[in-house]
Design a protein around this motif. Sequence first.
Motif, PDB file in Angstrom:
ATOM      1  N   ALA A 172       0.670  -1.114   0.189  1.00 46.56           N
ATOM      2  CA  ALA A 172      -0.046   0.080  -0.148  1.00 46.56           C
ATOM      3  C   ALA A 172       1.113   1.300  -0.094  1.00 46.56           C
ATOM      4  N   SER A 173       1.796   1.174   0.679  1.00 48.29           N
ATOM      5  CA  SER A 173       2.735   2.421   0.783  1.00 48.29           C
ATOM      6  C   SER A 173       3.609   2.512  -0.683  1.00 48.29           C
ATOM      7  N   GLY A 174       3.793   1.436  -1.386  1.00 56.23           N
ATOM      8  CA  GLY A 174       4.165   1.593  -2.625  1.00 56.23           C
ATOM      9  C   GLY A 174       3.328   2.180  -3.585  1.00 56.23           C
ATOM     10  N   ARG A 175       2.050   1.853  -3.519  1.00 57.04           N
ATOM     11  CA  ARG A 175       0.917   2.384  -4.494  1.00 57.04           C
ATOM     12  C   ARG A 175       1.068   3.813  -4.023  1.00 57.04           C
ATOM     13  N   GLN A 176       1.049   4.368  -2.850  1.00 54.22           N
ATOM     14  CA  GLN A 176       0.902   5.733  -2.489  1.00 54.22           C
ATOM     15  C   GLN A 176       2.162   6.299  -2.868  1.00 54.22           C
ATOM     16  N   THR A 177       3.392   5.880  -2.993  1.00 53.08           N
ATOM     17  CA  THR A 177       4.481   6.635  -3.657  1.00 53.08           C
ATOM     18  C   THR A 177       4.493   6.762  -5.067  1.00 53.08           C
ATOM     19  N   LEU A 178       3.698   5.837  -5.807  1.00 52.59           N
ATOM     20  CA  LEU A 178       3.548   5.968  -7.198  1.00 52.59           C
ATOM     21  C   LEU A 178       2.579   7.301  -7.544  1.00 52.59           C
ATOM     22  N   GLU A 179       1.682   7.544  -6.498  1.00 50.29           N
ATOM     23  CA  GLU A 179       0.971   8.844  -6.617  1.00 50.29           C
ATOM     24  C   GLU A 179       1.489  10.209  -7.067  1.00 50.29           C
ATOM     25  N   ASN A 180       3.007   9.985  -6.630  1.00 52.83           N
ATOM     26  CA  ASN A 180       3.797  11.040  -7.150  1.00 52.83           C
ATOM     27  C   ASN A 180       3.919  11.454  -8.388  1.00 52.83           C
ATOM     28  N   PHE A 181       4.035  10.090  -9.192  1.00 55.42           N
ATOM     29  CA  PHE A 181       4.008  10.144 -10.531  1.00 55.42           C
ATOM     30  C   PHE A 181       2.920  10.245 -11.391  1.00 55.42           C
ATOM     31  N   ARG A 182       1.736  10.095 -10.606  1.00 56.64           N
ATOM     32  CA  ARG A 182       0.502  10.404 -11.327  1.00 56.64           C
ATOM     33  C   ARG A 182       0.056  11.892 -11.056  1.00 56.64           C
ATOM     34  N   LEU A 183       1.287  12.554 -10.483  1.00 52.71           N
ATOM     35  CA  LEU A 183       1.233  14.012 -10.313  1.00 52.71           C
ATOM     36  C   LEU A 183      -0.074  14.289  -9.349  1.00 52.71           C
TER      37      LEU A 183
END
Length: 244
Positions: free
Chosen positions: A133-144
């Motif tokens: 889940a924390s990895g998915r949240q990190t990827l939100e950075n690249f979804r801007l």
Amino acid sequence: MTKSLEKNHFTVRPDDEPNDAHVFAQILGRRFSCRGFLPDPVPEKTIASILSIAQLTASWCNSQAWHLYITSGDATRRFSEALMTAATAPGGSSLETDFPRPAQYTGRYQERRRETGWQLYEAVGIAHGDREASGRQTLENFRLFGAPHAAVITSDRDLGVYGAVDCGSYVANFMTAAQCFGVDTIAQAAIAMQSQAVREFFSIPDDRRIVCGISFGYGDRKHPANGFRTRRDGIDEIATWVSK
């Protein structure tokens, strides 16, 4: 209002508080790192006004080291897709940045970093130790974070750390100016950590260094990631007074 949403306050004696200081403190107090945006674009005129104000930033020898690449519309979507592709590729999280990353976080810096991280995870319902889940949240950075716009701030290679410091001042003023217009922002080192993808997307010349990105737009006040505010240390914790 929950404790996590309490604002930071600028404290001076009421009898000698200039109105400008009061207004400035209010603007800074409203600004936060927005991690959930509405899709509504910011009018081009408003963006131009933000840039005009930020352009007043002081810089070493008035070098004005910064140059920005700003996306709107379909370009924002394509930029986000390029970032996601790079970040999810094998080894995508370990790419070199144009400026060295922090060697490590220790002491009070690590404490502040952890506190902010756990506030975010608590807000979005991520349990302690849930790496997926924390990895998915990190990827939100690249979804801007769903923002309709992104800005990439670059500095001249030959200006080195002085140019980076000037750009840092510019980033702060950009975000404060944006807040004056009700536009929310988040400064993102994560974008600079995909410097090769960023460089290729915008055709950034080799003599420019990527400092960071800023995602911006109108924040979604109902988004759980926007439901907390970070703490600021007191003056006595960050300043040493010398009078003799």
